[in-house]
Design a protein around this motif. Structure first.
Motif, PDB file in Angstrom:
ATOM      1  N   HIS A   1       5.440  -2.712   4.278  1.00  0.00           N
ATOM      2  CA  HIS A   1       5.710  -1.279   4.061  1.00  0.00           C
ATOM      3  C   HIS A   1       5.633  -0.499   5.371  1.00  0.00           C
ATOM      4  O   HIS A   1       4.640  -0.604   6.098  1.00  0.00           O
ATOM      5  CB  HIS A   1       4.687  -0.705   3.073  1.00  0.00           C
ATOM      6  CG  HIS A   1       4.944   0.731   2.726  1.00  0.00           C
ATOM      7  ND1 HIS A   1       6.112   1.172   2.154  1.00  0.00           N
ATOM      8  CD2 HIS A   1       4.176   1.849   2.892  1.00  0.00           C
ATOM      9  CE1 HIS A   1       6.060   2.468   1.969  1.00  0.00           C
ATOM     10  NE2 HIS A   1       4.896   2.921   2.412  1.00  0.00           N
TER      11      HIS A   1
ATOM     12  N   HIS B   1       1.205   0.752  -2.069  1.00  0.00           N
ATOM     13  CA  HIS B   1      -0.110   1.353  -2.321  1.00  0.00           C
ATOM     14  C   HIS B   1      -0.797   0.858  -3.597  1.00  0.00           C
ATOM     15  O   HIS B   1      -1.743   0.108  -3.523  1.00  0.00           O
ATOM     16  CB  HIS B   1      -0.052   2.885  -2.262  1.00  0.00           C
ATOM     17  CG  HIS B   1       0.433   3.373  -0.937  1.00  0.00           C
ATOM     18  ND1 HIS B   1      -0.210   3.065   0.236  1.00  0.00           N
ATOM     19  CD2 HIS B   1       1.542   4.093  -0.587  1.00  0.00           C
ATOM     20  CE1 HIS B   1       0.452   3.596   1.250  1.00  0.00           C
ATOM     21  NE2 HIS B   1       1.525   4.208   0.791  1.00  0.00           N
TER      22      HIS B   1
ATOM     23  N   ASP C   1       2.304   0.673   7.104  1.00  0.00           N
ATOM     24  CA  ASP C   1       2.774   1.999   6.686  1.00  0.00           C
ATOM     25  C   ASP C   1       3.368   2.741   7.878  1.00  0.00           C
ATOM     26  O   ASP C   1       3.464   2.195   8.981  1.00  0.00           O
ATOM     27  CB  ASP C   1       1.665   2.788   5.984  1.00  0.00           C
ATOM     28  CG  ASP C   1       2.237   3.814   4.975  1.00  0.00           C
ATOM     29  OD1 ASP C   1       3.468   4.050   4.979  1.00  0.00           O
ATOM     30  OD2 ASP C   1       1.461   4.381   4.192  1.00  0.00           O
TER      31      ASP C   1
ATOM     32  N   HIS D   1       6.982   4.083  -3.535  1.00  0.00           N
ATOM     33  CA  HIS D   1       5.534   4.339  -3.515  1.00  0.00           C
ATOM     34  C   HIS D   1       5.071   4.528  -4.963  1.00  0.00           C
ATOM     35  O   HIS D   1       5.666   5.313  -5.696  1.00  0.00           O
ATOM     36  CB  HIS D   1       5.205   5.633  -2.779  1.00  0.00           C
ATOM     37  CG  HIS D   1       5.587   5.645  -1.333  1.00  0.00           C
ATOM     38  ND1 HIS D   1       6.800   6.104  -0.878  1.00  0.00           N
ATOM     39  CD2 HIS D   1       4.891   5.281  -0.227  1.00  0.00           C
ATOM     40  CE1 HIS D   1       6.837   6.028   0.449  1.00  0.00           C
ATOM     41  NE2 HIS D   1       5.698   5.524   0.875  1.00  0.00           N
TER      42      HIS D   1
ATOM     43  N   HIS E   1       7.715   3.091   7.731  1.00  0.00           N
ATOM     44  CA  HIS E   1       8.678   4.208   7.797  1.00  0.00           C
ATOM     45  C   HIS E   1       9.041   4.463   9.256  1.00  0.00           C
ATOM     46  O   HIS E   1       8.287   5.135   9.974  1.00  0.00           O
ATOM     47  CB  HIS E   1       8.068   5.501   7.242  1.00  0.00           C
ATOM     48  CG  HIS E   1       7.587   5.427   5.835  1.00  0.00           C
ATOM     49  ND1 HIS E   1       8.424   5.558   4.745  1.00  0.00           N
ATOM     50  CD2 HIS E   1       6.338   5.257   5.323  1.00  0.00           C
ATOM     51  CE1 HIS E   1       7.715   5.470   3.626  1.00  0.00           C
ATOM     52  NE2 HIS E   1       6.444   5.275   3.947  1.00  0.00           N
TER      53      HIS E   1
HETATM   54 ZN    ZN Z   1       4.785   4.949   2.772  1.00  0.00          ZN
END
Ligand code: ZN
Length: 464
Positions: A78, A268, A319, A231, A80
């Motif tokens: 995961h 998550h 993340d 998410h 971004h």
């Molecule tokens: Zn995220």
């Protein structure tokens, strides 16, 4: 060795050997002492003892070393890249306020250039910590000119594998929904033209999409994508909001509305009822555990033992760079172990061996890619990491799993191969002018901070 030398090696019919005192396979047997991996083109051809392979293939050049540790490339489940230019800012917010003051402020101002440079900047850090495949969700406002193909362009430039998605939302009034789906389509097309990327449909959250858009996203994904990246259950507020508006948990909503019929990676999964866990397990949903981000945003602790005990594949994630400012997989692995132990007050809550598997083959399984990547086995992709046995941190290896999880940092990552191409050599990125990239990113980050009005949060913005 130079990049020209590596290119030459890749052209050898018999390939080349990567040697280590310990080869950790994330398969069976889990460890080969004084082992080696033979790579031909982009694939693992053999794995076994160094003596055996070097006698059977005497012409093969040998890389790695007799004191090194060889592992599969890490799978970052995961991230971004959309946050790569806003690191080290807005530290004292929980998720809802953090989204409002930082992510929502930045989202309208990201463009193709910032996607490209941000991917390079984040990707360089990932490669230096042994990540060979990253599952990304780029979050920006839809624009008339597509933004997210810049991520694919960046990954191609780096030679880093990616599962790419656009974190779609119509949460803000007036969002042009057609532009959202045009962005998905543009990213899908860019990924299809790439040998390193696969496309998934991204959904920021259940709450970020009206029911009509949610349904259309599922339809679009079933026709065009390898799966879903979303998410789920990151905070209690998210769950309360969906319970009030849709009368069930976000996980139940996904299950009931067809999302989980597609391969799904849920990031998550911190706040879970037993019924939620049963739904994740029965639908084969993979989970990304993001310990550093969960701690920075004070979201809570993912119940890793309960999830894995129910047969759910749990991978590790760094993340995004705005909620875990350091894109360091080794930090995430170690922190992931420590957080579980502290939360459960149990030093055996998660072992180094288990965390190593989560960072490799279990992360691959969470993404439904375990037949292609995540372990060192003949026929699988040649995605490998060599840890430097000459480093002081790895001078005395009593248990190589504990050595990787507790002792190793980015400095111990000596070499990284992605699909048989050496992307990190002696700790340096191949084919990337890192100082020029840093300089370029600095200009973009300054401009972005000004345009996003981050002045009250950012010393950088106010000083320029
Ligand atoms: Zn995220």
């Amino acid at each position: 060795m130079s990049s020209e030398g590596t290119a030459h090696l890749r052209q050898s019919d018999a390939g080349f050997l990567i040697r280590g005192k310990y080869v950790l396979t994330a398969s069976e047997p889990e460890m080969i002492s004084d082992g080696a991996v033979r790579v031909v083109s982009d694939t693992i051809a053999d794995i076994g003892s160094f003596d055996d392979l070097s006698s059977r293939f005497p012409s093969c050049p040998v890389l790695g070393g007799s004191n090194d540790i060889v592992t599969p490339g890490f799978i970052n489940t995961h991230g971004h890249f959309s946050e790569a230019l806003v690191t080290g800012i807005a530290e004292n917010f929980a998720l809802g306020d953090w989204l409002r003051v930082l992510i929502d402020a930045v989202a309208p101002h990201l463009n193709r250039e910032s996607a490209f440079i941000g991917t390079l900047l984040g990707g360089v850090q990932m490669l230096r910590t042994g990540i060979t495949l990253t599952n990304d969700m780029f979050v920006c406002d839809p624009r008339t000119t597509s933004v997210t193909p810049g991520v694919v362009q960046g990954l191609e430039e780096l030679g880093l594998k990616g599962i790419v998605s656009y974190g779609a939302s119509d949460r803000r009034p007036g969002t042009p929904v057609e532009d959202v789906f045009a962005e998905h389509a543009a990213l899908c097309e860019a990924a299809a033209a790439s040998t390193l990327c696969r496309f998934r449909v991204g959904m920021a959250t259940v709450a970020a999409q009206a029911p009509s858009m949610f349904a259309r996203s599922v339809d679009f994904a079933s026709l065009n994508a390898d799966g879903i990246h979303i998410h789920l259950h990151e905070t209690r507020e998210e769950i309360e909001f969906i319970r009030e508006s849709r009368h069930m948990s976000p996980i139940a909503y996904c299950a009931q509305n067809g999302l989980f019929a597609l391969p799904t990676l849920a990031a998550h999964c911190v706040w879970l009822e037993d019924t939620d866990i049963r739904l994740l397990a029965s639908h084969g949903v993979g989970v990304a555990y993001n310990p550093v981000s969960n701690m920075i945003l004070a979201s809570g602790v993912c119940p890793v033992s309960r999830l894995r005990g129910s047969g759910i594949n749990v991978g590790l994630g760094v993340d995004g760079p705005a909620s875990n400012d350091r894109q360091d997989m080794l930090e995430a692995i170690k922190t992931g172990v420590l957080l579980q132990r502290l939360d459960q007050l149990d030093p055996a809550a998660l072992t180094a061996r288990e965390a190593f598997r989560m960072a490799t083959i279990e992360g691959a399984a969470a993404l439904h890619l375990e037949t292609a990547v995540g372990s060192l086995e003949p026929g699988k992709a040649a995605d490998l990491v060599v840890f430097d046995g000459g480093s002081p941190a790895l001078a005395n290896v009593h248990d190589p799993f504990q050595a990787i999880v507790y002792c190793a940092g980015p400095r111990e990552v000596k070499d990284v191969w992605v699909a048989g191409r050496r992307r990190v050599a002696d700790g340096e990125l191949m084919g990337v002018d890192v100082p020029a990239l840093v300089s370029e990113s600095r200009k973009l980050a300054n401009r972005l901070a000004r345009r996003a009005g981050l002045g009250e949060l950012s010393l950088l913005a106010t000083s320029n």
